[in-house]
Design an enzyme around this catalytic site. Structure first.
Site, PDB file in Angstrom:
ATOM      1  N   PRO A   1      -8.804   5.840  -7.244  1.00  0.00           N
ATOM      2  CG  PRO A   1      -8.791   3.550  -6.967  1.00  0.00           C
ATOM      3  CD  PRO A   1      -8.195   4.652  -7.745  1.00  0.00           C
ATOM      4  CD  GLU A   2      -4.953   6.864  -1.406  1.00  0.00           C
ATOM      5  OE1 GLU A   2      -5.435   6.858  -0.264  1.00  0.00           O
ATOM      6  OE2 GLU A   2      -3.768   6.617  -1.637  1.00  0.00           O
TER       7      GLU A   2
ATOM      8  NE  ARG B   1      -3.026  -0.175 -14.165  1.00  0.00           N
ATOM      9  CZ  ARG B   1      -2.134   0.019 -13.197  1.00  0.00           C
ATOM     10  NH1 ARG B   1      -2.037   1.191 -12.628  1.00  0.00           N
ATOM     11  NH2 ARG B   1      -1.364  -0.960 -12.809  1.00  0.00           N
TER      12      ARG B   1
ATOM     13  NE  ARG C   1      -0.696  -8.587  12.339  1.00  0.00           N
ATOM     14  CZ  ARG C   1      -1.155  -8.548  11.094  1.00  0.00           C
ATOM     15  NH1 ARG C   1      -0.357  -8.289  10.105  1.00  0.00           N
ATOM     16  NH2 ARG C   1      -2.418  -8.799  10.863  1.00  0.00           N
TER      17      ARG C   1
END
Length: 273
Positions: A2-3, A113, A154
């Site tokens: 998954p991206e 997983r 940030r």
DNA sequence: ATCGGGACCTGCTTGC
DNA sequence: TGCAAGCAGGTCCCGA
């Protein structure tokens, strides 16, 4: 797998088989995923019509009248369509959940997983896992003004910053690296120290890279119902991901590797400043 | 508020 | 050949 592009490709792959179908049965073989799968899922979803298949961040949302089934593929999850009447497809290792539909098809969730999850919630966007997420990267809401304002103050590395789901969703380890390369920004650079002009580039490249990957994934859709429906990253040219030690495709310098936010990161120290 | 690190899992590749 | 270490596309949660 998954991206975000893979999740979107999966969404488009299952949509034609699942849209408007009624769920006849849910089989849970392994409930221990990222969060335990609700044992009453079958009871709750039995007889429910799937009214829509959408996506929020990397969650696939199967919409029904009793709520949204939120499916996350984690690191290694995938969905595939299994046709009951066609070639018998035996249950394979890590086929944890089946969603059986009225048209005879099965949406089969496989995840070695088990970092993925399947959660039923009245309204997905009200779920605590979703409600505080940042904007979708491919919308107008995600723009340079927004990102630049968020980055002010940030001090994390820009790469960690754009991979933070509370800032923007759907930018994973591969495409974060690719977008930073295309933008000429060193992934280690402090987020608040990236100039507005470069933030503009970055936003544009994040969108480009994700859109291109979705387009490439789309070319594999016709095979989606096949055995392994896995779209490949190989469809797209990757400039840096997985290329540590190899020459930069732009300047031929040897690509370097670093660990940023516990994730392997490849970049060109010459092109990316 | 922000940050870094640990945790959750299995499977494949690499190196001794 | 065998075995252990290292690494993998995600992201939540905790303590500082």
């Amino acid at each position: 797998m998954p991206e975000l592009p893979e999740v979107e490709t999966t969404r488009r792959g299952i949509e034609p088989f699942a849209q408007g179908q009624t769920i006849e049965h849910v089989i849970i073989r392994q409930a221990k995923l990222r969060w335990p799968v609700d044992k009453a899922l079958n009871k709750k979803l039995n007889g429910q019509k799937i009214t829509g298949i959408t996506r929020r961040a990397k969650y696939l949302l199967l919409q029904t009248h009793v709520g949204d089934l939120m499916i996350h593929l984690g690191m290694s999850g995938s969905l595939r369509i299994v046709g009951k009447r066609e070639a018998k497809e035996p249950v394979q290792k890590h086929d944890h959940v089946d969603i059986c539909l009225s048209n005879g098809k099965i949406i089969r969730f496989n995840d070695p997983r088990r970092f993925g999850s399947i959660i039923l919630n009245k309204q997905a966007d009200k779920h605590s896992l979703l409600e505080k997420l940042g904007p979708e990267p491919l919308t107008e809401e995600f723009n340079a003004d927004y990102l630049h304002a968020k980055a002010k103050s940030r001090k994390v590395a820009i790469k960690s910053f754009i991979m933070n789901n509370h800032i923007v969703v759907g930018v994973g380890n591969i495409y974060a690296q690719e977008a930073l390369f295309l933008s000429g920004i060193n992934p280690n650079r402090t987020a608040c120290k990236v100039s507005k002009v470069r933030v503009e580039k970055l936003v544009s490249n994040i969108k480009q890279v994700l859109a291109d990957a979705i387009k490439a994934g789309g070319t594999t859709l016709k095979d989606f119902s096949g055995a392994d429906g896995k779209p490949g990253y190989f469809q797209q040219t990757l400039n840096v991901y997985g290329r540590s030690g190899e020459p930069c495709l732009n300047c031929c310098f040897e690509l370097k590797q670093a660990i940023i936010g516990q994730r392997t990161t490849v970049y060109c120290s010459n092109c990316q400043r």
